[in-house]
Enzyme design. Structure first.
Site, short mmCIF file in Angstrom:
data_model
loop_
_atom_site.label_atom_id
_atom_site.label_comp_id
_atom_site.label_asym_id
_atom_site.label_seq_id
_atom_site.Cartn_x
_atom_site.Cartn_y
_atom_site.Cartn_z
CE LYS A 35 -22.97 -2.21 38.76
NZ LYS A 35 -24.00 -2.94 37.99
CE1 TYR A 256 0.09 -19.76 58.85
CE2 TYR A 256 -0.42 -17.98 57.33
CZ TYR A 256 -0.13 -18.42 58.61
OH TYR A 256 -0.06 -17.52 59.63
C1 LIG Z 1 -23.60 -2.68 36.63
C2 LIG Z 1 -24.54 -2.37 35.54
C3 LIG Z 1 -24.06 -1.90 34.32
C4 LIG Z 1 -22.60 -1.81 33.99
O1 LIG Z 1 -22.11 -3.08 33.67
P1 LIG Z 1 -20.59 -3.30 33.17
O2 LIG Z 1 -20.55 -4.75 32.85
O3 LIG Z 1 -19.73 -2.97 34.34
O4 LIG Z 1 -20.38 -2.41 32.03
C5 LIG Z 1 -24.99 -1.53 33.36
N1 LIG Z 1 -26.33 -1.64 33.60
C6 LIG Z 1 -26.82 -2.12 34.76
C7 LIG Z 1 -28.29 -2.23 34.94
C8 LIG Z 1 -25.96 -2.51 35.77
O5 LIG Z 1 -26.44 -2.98 36.91
#
Ligand SMILES: *Cc1c(COP(=O)(O)O)cnc(C)c1O
Length: 365
Positions: A35, A256
């Site tokens: 994702k 800055y």
């Molecule tokens: C993003 C996600 C994962 C992966 O999580 P990590 O902490 O990156 O391993 C697994 N299951 C779901 C439902 C997620 O949304």
């Protein structure tokens, strides 16, 4: 000549980390979570290295289409399921598996005309309170789905809120076990943290694990453990070069807001990297950075296009010297992205995902 900033995606490290997660859950299948454009790495850039996974999990239909376009014929799971009825048409056409977490999604399925029955992952809210059916309502949702001709197979999933921390997973695991006891279907529970920290518990492994961040070489439970502890390798390097050197006198300030004042003569390098590249502006003086592979520190505030570094430990460095903001330096030294994220009060997830569009990216072996 473009600015010298460059991100590198390390294919071999992606393969290594995926294999590492397989060792942690040897009898489970692996959803490689891609994702958010593969946690900022770029789906197309990581795809080849991750084809050893059993499936790809993501949330965005457009990203699912990209994975199919790359030639992936295996499972793809939409972790949040569908958002509107016509999404189901794409699921049918692309053969996407999808989470079902609410009644509205079951209503959409019940009204959906499809030639190919769908494979769904019924989600239980076992305590995270984001998505899913409460344990008391899980069974009735399962029965409703099981009665639909549109549904071919129901798997069961939940998500842990504290797999990386002290509270752990037991309380959610117990609820999940109890409410799903005599329901048939494959199980998927564990993210990276649960897969690594609770690898000994077959209940947590289930049939599918869903690692994301560990595949990208970051420790899911930093600072409890670092990536080296889990034998994970960085998959993203952000590197640039020094474009100017300043010799400071006592009392001189940097950047800055003059947030840093030299107490003694100090040689600093000005680096072509700033918050418009995705480097966190919240990093302050002391944030670790590598110059020519030697560890040193940021001085002063991060500005849009530049940041300054202390050259004391690397007197030979100067104009054009290599700077590693996170990841692997030319001499093999590693600066864990987790350390930089901690300095900015955030997580590696956010830094990876925030890599800016203007940074050129190359894929390396
Ligand atoms: C993003 C996600 C994962 C992966 O999580 P990590 O902490 O990156 O391993 C697994 N299951 C779901 C439902 C997620 O949304």
């Amino acid at each position: 000549m473009p600015r010298p900033i460059l991100a590198t995606i390390h294919s071999e490290a992606l393969r290594h980390n995926l294999a590492r997660m397989r060792r942690a859950a040897p009898d489970a299948r692996i959803w490689a979570v891609v994702k958010a454009n593969a946690y900022g790495h770029g789906i197309e850039r990581v795809f080849d290295a991750l084809t050893g996974a059993d499936g790809f999990a993501l949330l965005d239909l457009a990203e699912a289409e990209r994975v199919r376009t790359l030639g992936w014929r295996g499972p793809i799971l939409l972790l949040e399921g569908v958002f509107e009825p016509r999404d189901l048409e794409l699921c049918s056409r692309l053969g996407l598996w999808h989470a079902v977490h609410c009644d509205e999604q079951i209503d959409m399925l019940a009204a959906h005309k499809t030639q190919v029955p769908h494979r769904v992952f019924l989600k239980m809210n076992s305590g995270m309170n984001r998505l899913g059916y409460r344990p008391s309502r899980f069974r009735s949702a399962w029965s409703r789905l099981a009665a639909l001709p549109q549904v071919e197979e129901i798997s069961l999933m939940t998500h842990f809120s504290d797999a990386d921390g002290a509270r752990g997973i037991e309380h959610q695991l117990a609820l999940f076990q109890e409410a799903s006891r005599d329901l048939s279907g494959e199980r998927s529970l564990s993210n990276s943290a649960a897969t690594l920290r609770h690898a000994g518990d077959p209940r947590a492994r289930g049939d599918w694990v869903r690692p994301g961040i560990a595949v990208y070489g970051s420790a899911p439970d930093f600072p409890d453990h670092d990536a080296a502890h889990w034998e994970l390798q960085p998959t993203m390097t952000l590197a640039s070069r020094i474009l100017a050197v300043q010799q400071l006198q006592p009392g001189d300030t940097v950047g800055y807001g003059s947030s840093f004042t030299a107490a003694a003569p100090l040689r600093i390098g000005v680096v072509a990297c700033g918050y418009a590249d995705g480097y966190p502006r919240h990093c302050s003086t002391g944030t670790p950075v590598l110059v020519e592979g030697v560890r040193t520190r940021l001085v002063g505030r991060v500005s849009m296009d530049m940041v300054a570094v202390d050259l004391t430990p690397v007197p030979q460095a100067g104009f054009g010297s290599q700077v590693t903001l996170w990841g692997r330096a030319g001499n093999g030294a590693v600066l864990p992205i987790d350390e930089v994220a901690a300095s900015a009060g955030t997580l590696s997830y956010e830094l990876m995902c925030a890599l800016a569009q203007r940074v050129p990216v190359v894929v390396a072996e």
